[in-house]
Design a protein around this motif. Sequence first.
Motif, short mmCIF file in Angstrom:
data_model
loop_
_atom_site.label_atom_id
_atom_site.label_comp_id
_atom_site.label_asym_id
_atom_site.label_seq_id
_atom_site.Cartn_x
_atom_site.Cartn_y
_atom_site.Cartn_z
N ASP A 157 15.80 60.69 17.14
CA ASP A 157 15.36 62.02 16.69
C ASP A 157 16.47 63.05 16.91
OD1 ASP A 157 13.25 63.77 15.70
OD2 ASP A 157 13.32 64.63 17.70
N LYS A 158 17.10 62.98 18.06
CA LYS A 158 18.20 63.92 18.38
C LYS A 158 19.35 63.72 17.40
CE LYS A 158 20.96 65.31 22.42
NZ LYS A 158 22.29 64.88 22.09
N LYS A 159 19.70 62.48 17.16
CA LYS A 159 20.82 62.18 16.26
C LYS A 159 20.50 62.60 14.83
CE LYS A 159 24.38 58.85 16.56
NZ LYS A 159 25.31 59.74 17.24
N PHE A 160 19.31 62.31 14.38
CA PHE A 160 18.92 62.69 13.01
C PHE A 160 19.04 64.21 12.84
CE2 PHE A 160 15.73 58.92 12.47
CZ PHE A 160 16.80 58.04 12.45
N LYS A 161 18.54 64.94 13.84
CA LYS A 161 18.57 66.41 13.74
C LYS A 161 20.00 66.93 13.73
CE LYS A 161 13.95 67.39 15.39
NZ LYS A 161 13.08 67.15 16.51
N GLU A 162 20.86 66.31 14.53
CA GLU A 162 22.27 66.74 14.55
C GLU A 162 22.91 66.52 13.18
OE1 GLU A 162 23.03 65.82 19.31
OE2 GLU A 162 23.88 64.47 17.79
N TYR A 163 22.68 65.35 12.62
CA TYR A 163 23.27 65.07 11.29
C TYR A 163 22.67 65.97 10.22
CZ TYR A 163 26.33 61.15 12.40
OH TYR A 163 27.37 60.38 12.86
N GLU A 164 21.38 66.21 10.29
CA GLU A 164 20.74 67.10 9.30
C GLU A 164 21.33 68.50 9.39
OE1 GLU A 164 16.55 64.62 9.05
OE2 GLU A 164 16.67 66.40 10.30
N ALA A 165 21.58 68.96 10.62
CA ALA A 165 22.17 70.30 10.81
C ALA A 165 23.58 70.36 10.23
CB ALA A 165 22.18 70.65 12.29
#
Length: 247
Positions: free
Chosen positions: A208-216
């Motif tokens: 979840d943390k990684k997905f959010k970082e990439y989405e940002a």
Amino acid sequence: MNKYFSFQWHITDECDQRCKHCYIFSGDKYHDLKSMTWAQMEDTFYNCLDFCEVYGRLPYFYLTGGDPILHPDFWRLLALFKEHNVPFTVMGNPFHLNDQVCREMKYYGCEKYQLSLDGLRETHDWFRKSGSFDCTIEKIGCINRSGMRSVIMTTVSKTNRMEVPGIIDAVVASGANVFAFSRYVPSGGDLDASMTPREYRELLAICDKKFKEYEAEGAETYFNKKDHLWTLYEYETGAFKIPADAK
Ligand code: SF4
């Protein structure tokens, strides 16, 4: 209500790999590799269409195997899909893909081609076969150039769970359109390969943390969460609108 009813259709056992986690080749009993006959395939296809008509749904097929492209009537089946304007996804191996093959699948109406990555290079090739990781990464380009969407699916177990963050990095770097993962389902005497609930929860938090970082950062890869019925992807149910430039 979702207007589609999806069918995951296994048309052949033939495959170039012998993955350690494969349910087709699990257990200690050798069995002949089976493929459906053309008559069985036609019968199944029209049965599915009839079913959808009765229940007011549109058919969607996930074509798989084995490696479905190894079925001698693979292209004939794709022509049948096109004749009936039925959308579908192919879930297979990278080995028989090239630009021309991908363009032809797209011509017949294939929306997505799904490949697997089960670890970084060493682990993935240990699970599947030597060279499989590099071939998979390379063929993402063929899929994208054809206009189909490229999907990478990771089957997560106790063995590879620590590599999932690295897999996500490799998937984003490769330009894959969609990334998804699911938990390994034991099919033999391999229960110890399953994650504990705590291990799975920890993995979800990391992802979840990684997905959010990439989405940002505006990464092109869409990180998919399958819907609760294990059927269509979010963007096929209308819950998510995939950006036009990612189609
Ligand atoms: S690629 Fe799929 S069908 Fe082939 S051995 Fe691996 S898991 Fe089984």
